[in-house]
Motif scaffolding. Structure first.
Motif, PDB file in Angstrom:
ATOM      1  N   GLY A  28       0.791  -1.229   0.000  1.00  0.00           N
ATOM      2  CA  GLY A  28       0.000   0.000   0.000  1.00  0.00           C
ATOM      3  C   GLY A  28       0.819   1.273   0.000  1.00  0.00           C
ATOM      4  N   GLY A  29       2.047   1.218  -0.524  1.00  0.00           N
ATOM      5  CA  GLY A  29       2.885   2.410  -0.604  1.00  0.00           C
ATOM      6  C   GLY A  29       3.588   2.777   0.689  1.00  0.00           C
ATOM      7  N   GLY A  33       6.079  -3.157   7.978  1.00  0.00           N
ATOM      8  CA  GLY A  33       6.688  -3.182   9.309  1.00  0.00           C
ATOM      9  C   GLY A  33       6.530  -1.844  10.003  1.00  0.00           C
ATOM     10  N   CYS A  34       7.270  -0.834   9.577  1.00  0.00           N
ATOM     11  CA  CYS A  34       7.221   0.444  10.299  1.00  0.00           C
ATOM     12  C   CYS A  34       6.180   1.406   9.717  1.00  0.00           C
ATOM     13  CB  CYS A  34       8.600   1.109  10.333  1.00  0.00           C
ATOM     14  SG  CYS A  34       9.146   1.839   8.787  1.00  0.00           S
ATOM     15  N   GLY A  35       5.805   1.248   8.457  1.00  0.00           N
ATOM     16  CA  GLY A  35       4.755   2.069   7.876  1.00  0.00           C
ATOM     17  C   GLY A  35       5.184   3.400   7.308  1.00  0.00           C
ATOM     18  N   TRP A  51       9.231  10.799  12.803  1.00  0.00           N
ATOM     19  CA  TRP A  51       7.988  11.510  13.100  1.00  0.00           C
ATOM     20  C   TRP A  51       6.927  11.090  12.096  1.00  0.00           C
ATOM     21  CZ3 TRP A  51       5.506  13.873  16.728  1.00  0.00           C
ATOM     22  CH2 TRP A  51       4.421  14.692  16.425  1.00  0.00           C
ATOM     23  N   ASP A  52       5.843  10.506  12.592  1.00  0.00           N
ATOM     24  CA  ASP A  52       4.702  10.123  11.763  1.00  0.00           C
ATOM     25  C   ASP A  52       3.737  11.297  11.762  1.00  0.00           C
ATOM     26  OD1 ASP A  52       2.556   9.013  10.473  1.00  0.00           O
ATOM     27  OD2 ASP A  52       2.391   7.268  11.797  1.00  0.00           O
ATOM     28  N   GLY A  63       7.929   0.931  13.791  1.00  0.00           N
ATOM     29  CA  GLY A  63       6.637   1.567  13.635  1.00  0.00           C
ATOM     30  C   GLY A  63       5.834   1.700  14.915  1.00  0.00           C
ATOM     31  N   ARG A  64       6.401   1.293  16.038  1.00  0.00           N
ATOM     32  CA  ARG A  64       5.679   1.397  17.301  1.00  0.00           C
ATOM     33  C   ARG A  64       5.766   2.813  17.854  1.00  0.00           C
ATOM     34  NH1 ARG A  64       8.814  -3.466  18.495  1.00  0.00           N
ATOM     35  NH2 ARG A  64       7.585  -5.217  17.740  1.00  0.00           N
ATOM     36  N   ARG A  65       4.679   3.255  18.510  1.00  0.00           N
ATOM     37  CA  ARG A  65       4.669   4.581  19.119  1.00  0.00           C
ATOM     38  C   ARG A  65       5.689   4.647  20.234  1.00  0.00           C
ATOM     39  NH1 ARG A  65      -1.391   5.660  20.971  1.00  0.00           N
ATOM     40  NH2 ARG A  65      -0.660   4.226  22.554  1.00  0.00           N
ATOM     41  N   ILE A  66       6.371   5.777  20.305  1.00  0.00           N
ATOM     42  CA  ILE A  66       7.308   5.997  21.406  1.00  0.00           C
ATOM     43  C   ILE A  66       7.133   7.414  21.918  1.00  0.00           C
ATOM     44  CG2 ILE A  66       9.027   4.327  20.623  1.00  0.00           C
ATOM     45  CD1 ILE A  66      10.616   6.696  19.479  1.00  0.00           C
ATOM     46  N   ARG A  67       7.602   7.631  23.111  1.00  0.00           N
ATOM     47  CA  ARG A  67       7.623   8.973  23.686  1.00  0.00           C
ATOM     48  C   ARG A  67       9.061   9.443  23.689  1.00  0.00           C
ATOM     49  NH1 ARG A  67       2.867  10.073  26.958  1.00  0.00           N
ATOM     50  NH2 ARG A  67       1.651   8.175  27.063  1.00  0.00           N
TER      51      ARG A  67
END
Length: 139
Positions: A28-29, A33-35, A51-52, A63-67
């Motif tokens: 899907g472009g 994995g990380c997106g 930065w997403d 691709g997991r959220r982090i702080r």
């Protein structure tokens, strides 16, 4: 990643279409994995964190959220790069073009994944070159 001219004969004649089907059809472009999205400029810290903008949060290399703690030097560490997807062989065998063996990776993850194989090949070629230099050509 562009295919080196000396490696073109390892890939099928329809590699461009196969690569596009993996990168844009199945993935899907975005990198599997990380997106990370293909063709967009992404802000990153150089160590895999990025930065997403669509979700409005930082993500790690998977691709997991982090702080991220409010660091004083964060603005100086942020870099920008364009994401370019490439189809990659998971097992480094360019003759195996099965769907399960192909993945959509961006340049960073493709390079990281292929680094051990490239080092192995480089060592092999260096050993052969040293043998040619000091011991004469191989029989």
């Amino acid at each position: 990643m562009p295919i080196r001219p000396e490696h073109h004969f390892f890939y099928p004649i329809d590699w461009a279409q196969l690569s596009a089907a993996i990168r844009f059809g199945r993935a899907g472009g975005c990198r599997e994995g990380c997106g990370r999205p293909h063709g967009q400029m992404v802000y990153h810290l150089g160590d895999g964190r990025w930065w997403d903008a669509q979700a409005g949060r930082w993500r790690n290399g998977w691709g997991r959220r982090i702080r991220i703690a409010a660091e004083a030097d964060l603005p100086y560490r942020v870099r920008r790069t364009r994401v370019v997807l490439a189809a990659a062989h998971r097992n480094h065998d360019s003759s195996n073009n099965a769907d399960a063996n192909l993945a959509a990776f961006h340049r960073r993850s493709h390079g990281i994944r292929d680094r051990p194989e490239h080092q192995r090949r480089r060592t092999l070629f260096q050993r052969k070159a040293r043998g040619d230099l000091f011991g004469g050509p191989y029989a």
